[in-house]
Write a protein that holds these residues in place. Structure first.
Motif, PDB file in Angstrom:
ATOM      1  N   ALA A 309      25.672  33.091  39.576  1.00 43.57           N
ATOM      2  CA  ALA A 309      26.650  32.581  40.544  1.00 43.57           C
ATOM      3  C   ALA A 309      27.134  31.192  40.147  1.00 43.57           C
ATOM      4  CB  ALA A 309      26.030  32.542  41.941  1.00 43.57           C
ATOM      5  N   ALA A 310      26.199  30.318  39.769  1.00 44.07           N
ATOM      6  CA  ALA A 310      26.575  28.969  39.342  1.00 44.07           C
ATOM      7  C   ALA A 310      27.362  29.005  38.043  1.00 44.07           C
ATOM      8  CB  ALA A 310      25.322  28.107  39.180  1.00 44.07           C
ATOM      9  N   LEU A 311      26.980  29.903  37.121  1.00 46.94           N
ATOM     10  CA  LEU A 311      27.684  30.008  35.847  1.00 46.94           C
ATOM     11  C   LEU A 311      29.115  30.497  36.038  1.00 46.94           C
ATOM     12  CD1 LEU A 311      27.575  29.861  32.736  1.00 46.94           C
ATOM     13  CD2 LEU A 311      26.785  32.240  32.758  1.00 46.94           C
ATOM     14  N   VAL A 312      29.301  31.504  36.885  1.00 48.46           N
ATOM     15  CA  VAL A 312      30.655  32.008  37.153  1.00 48.46           C
ATOM     16  C   VAL A 312      31.522  30.890  37.733  1.00 48.46           C
ATOM     17  CG1 VAL A 312      32.004  33.587  38.604  1.00 48.46           C
ATOM     18  CG2 VAL A 312      29.983  34.417  37.381  1.00 48.46           C
ATOM     19  N   ARG A 313      30.950  30.100  38.623  1.00 48.69           N
ATOM     20  CA  ARG A 313      31.692  28.966  39.180  1.00 48.69           C
ATOM     21  C   ARG A 313      32.102  27.992  38.071  1.00 48.69           C
ATOM     22  NH1 ARG A 313      34.743  26.329  43.189  1.00 48.69           N
ATOM     23  NH2 ARG A 313      34.396  24.093  42.919  1.00 48.69           N
ATOM     24  N   ALA A 314      31.175  27.662  37.169  1.00 52.24           N
ATOM     25  CA  ALA A 314      31.493  26.736  36.081  1.00 52.24           C
ATOM     26  C   ALA A 314      32.596  27.297  35.191  1.00 52.24           C
ATOM     27  CB  ALA A 314      30.247  26.442  35.254  1.00 52.24           C
ATOM     28  N   MET A 315      32.537  28.586  34.896  1.00 48.44           N
ATOM     29  CA  MET A 315      33.548  29.204  34.042  1.00 48.44           C
ATOM     30  C   MET A 315      34.910  29.248  34.738  1.00 48.44           C
ATOM     31  SD  MET A 315      31.130  32.211  32.423  1.00 48.44           S
ATOM     32  CE  MET A 315      32.315  32.909  31.263  1.00 48.44           C
ATOM     33  N   LYS A 316      34.908  29.385  36.066  1.00 51.43           N
ATOM     34  CA  LYS A 316      36.171  29.345  36.790  1.00 51.43           C
ATOM     35  C   LYS A 316      36.790  27.949  36.743  1.00 51.43           C
ATOM     36  CE  LYS A 316      35.857  33.276  39.915  1.00 51.43           C
ATOM     37  NZ  LYS A 316      37.194  33.810  39.559  1.00 51.43           N
ATOM     38  N   VAL A 317      35.960  26.916  36.850  1.00 52.89           N
ATOM     39  CA  VAL A 317      36.480  25.551  36.741  1.00 52.89           C
ATOM     40  C   VAL A 317      37.026  25.317  35.329  1.00 52.89           C
ATOM     41  CG1 VAL A 317      35.877  23.098  36.797  1.00 52.89           C
ATOM     42  CG2 VAL A 317      34.972  24.650  38.538  1.00 52.89           C
ATOM     43  N   MET A 318      36.276  25.741  34.313  1.00 50.02           N
ATOM     44  CA  MET A 318      36.735  25.570  32.928  1.00 50.02           C
ATOM     45  C   MET A 318      38.058  26.272  32.681  1.00 50.02           C
ATOM     46  SD  MET A 318      33.430  25.791  30.385  1.00 50.02           S
ATOM     47  CE  MET A 318      32.188  26.557  31.428  1.00 50.02           C
ATOM     48  N   GLY A 319      38.241  27.432  33.279  1.00 48.27           N
ATOM     49  CA  GLY A 319      39.438  28.222  33.028  1.00 48.27           C
ATOM     50  C   GLY A 319      40.600  27.916  33.943  1.00 48.27           C
ATOM     51  N   ALA A 323      45.624  31.117  31.208  1.00 45.94           N
ATOM     52  CA  ALA A 323      45.918  32.534  31.402  1.00 45.94           C
ATOM     53  C   ALA A 323      44.613  33.316  31.446  1.00 45.94           C
ATOM     54  CB  ALA A 323      46.802  33.037  30.264  1.00 45.94           C
ATOM     55  N   GLY A 324      44.566  34.334  32.292  1.00 45.33           N
ATOM     56  CA  GLY A 324      43.358  35.137  32.413  1.00 45.33           C
ATOM     57  C   GLY A 324      42.538  34.732  33.619  1.00 45.33           C
ATOM     58  N   GLY A 325      41.320  35.221  33.678  1.00 48.93           N
ATOM     59  CA  GLY A 325      40.465  34.932  34.822  1.00 48.93           C
ATOM     60  C   GLY A 325      39.004  35.056  34.456  1.00 48.93           C
ATOM     61  N   THR A 326      38.144  34.912  35.467  1.00 46.97           N
ATOM     62  CA  THR A 326      36.692  34.949  35.280  1.00 46.97           C
ATOM     63  C   THR A 326      36.069  35.757  36.403  1.00 46.97           C
ATOM     64  OG1 THR A 326      36.598  32.823  34.127  1.00 46.97           O
ATOM     65  CG2 THR A 326      34.587  33.552  35.230  1.00 46.97           C
ATOM     66  N   SER A 327      35.043  36.529  36.066  1.00 48.35           N
ATOM     67  CA  SER A 327      34.397  37.380  37.057  1.00 48.35           C
ATOM     68  C   SER A 327      32.902  37.486  36.809  1.00 48.35           C
ATOM     69  CB  SER A 327      34.992  38.795  37.018  1.00 48.35           C
ATOM     70  OG  SER A 327      34.340  39.652  37.948  1.00 48.35           O
ATOM     71  N   PHE A 328      32.176  37.779  37.858  1.00 50.12           N
ATOM     72  CA  PHE A 328      30.820  38.305  37.738  1.00 50.12           C
ATOM     73  C   PHE A 328      30.914  39.663  37.055  1.00 50.12           C
ATOM     74  CE2 PHE A 328      27.637  41.154  39.663  1.00 50.12           C
ATOM     75  CZ  PHE A 328      26.464  40.507  39.270  1.00 50.12           C
ATOM     76  N   MET A 329      29.958  39.967  36.168  1.00 52.90           N
ATOM     77  CA  MET A 329      30.056  41.212  35.403  1.00 52.90           C
ATOM     78  C   MET A 329      28.665  41.753  35.086  1.00 52.90           C
ATOM     79  SD  MET A 329      32.081  43.478  34.229  1.00 52.90           S
ATOM     80  CE  MET A 329      33.640  42.608  34.513  1.00 52.90           C
ATOM     81  N   GLU A 330      28.644  43.034  34.709  1.00 49.56           N
ATOM     82  CA  GLU A 330      27.414  43.675  34.279  1.00 49.56           C
ATOM     83  C   GLU A 330      27.750  44.731  33.229  1.00 49.56           C
ATOM     84  OE1 GLU A 330      24.027  44.647  37.024  1.00 49.56           O
ATOM     85  OE2 GLU A 330      24.809  46.683  36.748  1.00 49.56           O
ATOM     86  N   ASP A 331      26.987  44.758  32.141  1.00 49.24           N
ATOM     87  CA  ASP A 331      27.092  45.863  31.180  1.00 49.24           C
ATOM     88  C   ASP A 331      26.552  47.105  31.889  1.00 49.24           C
ATOM     89  OD1 ASP A 331      26.934  44.539  27.957  1.00 49.24           O
ATOM     90  OD2 ASP A 331      26.893  43.290  29.745  1.00 49.24           O
ATOM     91  N   GLY A 448      28.631  36.057  33.273  1.00 46.14           N
ATOM     92  CA  GLY A 448      29.955  35.563  33.601  1.00 46.14           C
ATOM     93  C   GLY A 448      30.890  36.093  32.532  1.00 46.14           C
ATOM     94  N   PHE A 449      31.930  36.807  32.944  1.00 48.01           N
ATOM     95  CA  PHE A 449      32.876  37.430  32.010  1.00 48.01           C
ATOM     96  C   PHE A 449      34.229  36.747  32.191  1.00 48.01           C
ATOM     97  CE2 PHE A 449      36.326  40.420  31.276  1.00 48.01           C
ATOM     98  CZ  PHE A 449      36.014  40.975  30.037  1.00 48.01           C
ATOM     99  N   SER A 450      34.834  36.320  31.090  1.00 46.44           N
ATOM    100  CA  SER A 450      36.091  35.583  31.225  1.00 46.44           C
ATOM    101  C   SER A 450      37.092  35.957  30.147  1.00 46.44           C
ATOM    102  CB  SER A 450      35.838  34.079  31.175  1.00 46.44           C
ATOM    103  OG  SER A 450      37.050  33.361  31.363  1.00 46.44           O
ATOM    104  N   THR A 451      38.327  36.142  30.580  1.00 47.51           N
ATOM    105  CA  THR A 451      39.447  36.299  29.653  1.00 47.51           C
ATOM    106  C   THR A 451      40.218  34.991  29.524  1.00 47.51           C
ATOM    107  OG1 THR A 451      40.854  37.086  31.479  1.00 47.51           O
ATOM    108  CG2 THR A 451      39.699  38.755  30.182  1.00 47.51           C
ATOM    109  N   ALA A 452      39.695  33.929  30.128  1.00 47.80           N
ATOM    110  CA  ALA A 452      40.361  32.625  30.098  1.00 47.80           C
ATOM    111  C   ALA A 452      39.647  31.631  29.189  1.00 47.80           C
ATOM    112  CB  ALA A 452      40.468  32.046  31.522  1.00 47.80           C
ATOM    113  N   VAL A 453      38.327  31.542  29.290  1.00 45.25           N
ATOM    114  CA  VAL A 453      37.584  30.576  28.492  1.00 45.25           C
ATOM    115  C   VAL A 453      37.099  31.228  27.207  1.00 45.25           C
ATOM    116  CG1 VAL A 453      36.866  29.368  30.590  1.00 45.25           C
ATOM    117  CG2 VAL A 453      35.326  31.018  29.534  1.00 45.25           C
ATOM    118  N   THR A 454      36.647  30.401  26.275  1.00 47.80           N
ATOM    119  CA  THR A 454      36.235  30.871  24.955  1.00 47.80           C
ATOM    120  C   THR A 454      34.783  30.496  24.683  1.00 47.80           C
ATOM    121  OG1 THR A 454      36.873  28.823  23.833  1.00 47.80           O
ATOM    122  CG2 THR A 454      38.601  30.506  24.135  1.00 47.80           C
TER     123      THR A 454
END
Length: 500
Positions: A309-319, A323-331, A448-454
């Protein structure tokens, strides 16, 4: 919900010394201001760059570092040595500095003026010399920092600098982040557990639990006007074809969303978790509500996974703003066709629509887990392109971040019987290597899955947080990855022993 990065500041601090005289120092100041202004006008730079007058004494350096620590909108420093700046002057300041910093190893002029260069020019423009002196003291003091080399107008330099600023903003956000846990972790699960006290000490964010009854009390107070407003919004934003019975399920979801939003806003939370094993008083597992809250910038982790949860938040701030977005994810499941191996990522309900390819469909279906009423959820695919998966785990003696870039691809079919948001990707370098390395590294099943950050954004963030960083990417082999894990184990054990 996401902070406006343009309201956050990075201070541009230039080092020199009095040996060169007042005229040279005036020129150093003028050149530094030109660079700071140029950075402010670059679309690659997400924050406000604040020029600071050249520092030439230990007192000035320490004062600016202490000021940065206490100024709430300052997320970090850009340090540049225009001339030589004797590094002993920097010891007290760097030892007191608690904000991250980047070493911009550049020079004002791009090219050597072959026909006119003289010793006056050399004395003024000796970043090549001064940057090494500064670099030594940073290494001697064991200071984590990013080093960016190149001319300050180069696109590559601007992109790297902007990426580091995004990581610094996410770190700044973590220092005051509050994570609310509705219920506990999923029973008997290991990787979602961890040391919350150590996490607060290391990362800054706090994690606290709240009874689902506390949330239900707020949800029960939601009025019909709030529900109607959300229902009207759903009809405008999503594809929605439901019977009267299904609409009532959506109305219940709207009530849950309004209540959760109220709870989180009142408590000033930036991330939260839920678990399907603790739903007492809720008619359904929050699905649509979680998706929409994530879309507004909240971090989220299922089954009580507060680290994700904290990581997804950090990735959303970074992104933010990219373009793109960030989500909670699971394989979730694999496609193991030889030569075309892929991962299908999803979750029961909670995938953020910020990564949706098209307008999501709002649907209601049975869940088959949790023992509650059929929950609404947004169903969509994710557009093709580059993405990254990241996980933070508690290794007992340290926190570790694993990162795996991937290539999102289109599903080969419509998936008509899979009523959840989903994404299909090819992990780098290939599924067999990536999955084996992830498992060997202890990576969580949540990411944390993101199409915005690298991956570079994530590496910058791990450096700022001073945690272990393991990258699974092109060129990764299992033998090399296993060796890196072994070497890191020795390194962190030795580092811990020096602190005792």
């Amino acid at each position: 919900m996401i902070p406006d990065l343009k309201k956050l500041e990075v201070w541009f601090v230039t080092g020199s010394q009095h040996l060169y005289g007042s005229q040279v120092l005036r020129q150093v100041d003028a050149d530094s201001k030109i660079i700071a202004d140029y950075l402010n006008n670059s679309r690659e730079i997400p924050c406000r760059v604040v020029f600071k007058p050249v520092v030439t004494t230990p007192e000035k350096i320490t004062n600016i570092c202490v000021s940065a620590n206490t100024y709430k909108n300052c997320v970090g420093l850009i340090t540049w040595m225009h001339t030589f700046s004797p590094a002993k002057m920097w010891i007290a300041g760097l030892e007191s500095l608690r904000k991250p910093f980047v070493h911009l190893h550049t020079q004002f002029n791009r090219d050597i003026p072959w026909d006119s260069i003289d010793m006056d020019f050399m004395n003024l423009n000796q970043s090549a010399h001064g940057g090494r002196e500064f670099g030594f003291i940073c290494s001697r003091l064991r200071k984590n920092r990013k080093v960016i080399v190149g001319h300050w107008k180069d696109k590559d330099v601007l992109q790297k600098l902007g990426g580091w600023m995004r990581a610094a903003c996410a770190w700044h956000d973590w220092q005051t982040l509050k994570v609310a846990r509705f219920g506990d972790n999923m029973r008997e699960v290991a990787v979602t557990e961890g040391d919350k006290v150590e996490a607060q000490k290391k990362f800054g964010y706090s994690v606290n639990g709240y009874g689902v009854g506390d949330l239900v009390e707020i949800i029960d107070k939601v009025n019909s006007k709030q529900i109607s407003a959300l229902m009207n919004e759903y009809k405008k934003v999503y594809k929605l074809k439901l019977s009267d019975v299904r609409l009532e399920a959506v109305r219940q979801s709207a009530r849950i969303e309004a209540g959760m939003r109220s709870f989180l806003e009142k408590g000033n939370f930036g991330a939260f978790t839920t678990t399907f094993e603790d739903l007492h008083g809720l008619v359904q597992l929050p699905g649509l509500a979680v998706q929409r809250l994530m879309a507004d910038g909240y971090g989220f982790g299922a089954e009580g996974d507060w680290k994700t949860a904290a990581l997804v938040r950090a990735m959303k701030v970074m992104g933010s703003g990219l373009a793109g977005g960030t989500s909670f994810m699971e394989d979730y499941t694999y496609h193991l066709e030889p030569g075309a191996t892929m991962v299908l990522g999803a979750h029961m309900l909670e995938v953020c629509p910020s990564i949706a390819k098209d307008r999501p469909r709002l649907e209601v279906h049975p869940l088959g887990i949790g023992g509650k009423a059929d929950p609404p959820r947004l169903v969509f695919n994710v557009a093709k392109g580059q993405a990254v998966n990241a996980s933070v785990i508690d290794m007992g003696n340290r926190f570790r971040m694993l990162v795996n870039p991937c290539q999102v691809v289109s599903p080969g079919a419509q998936l008509p019987k899979l009523p959840v948001a989903r994404v299909l990707w090819k992990p780098l370098p290939d599924l067999k290597t990536a999955a084996a390395a992830w498992i060997l590294g202890g990576g969580a099943h949540h990411t944390g899955f993101s199409t915005a950050v690298t991956a570079e954004h994530m590496e910058d963030f791990a450096d700022i947080a001073d945690i272990e960083y393991l990258l699974i990417s092109e060129g990764t082999t299992i033998a090399q990855f296993k060796n890196k894990c072994r070497w890191n184990e020795v390194y962190y054990a030795a580092a811990a022993s020096t602190l005792r």
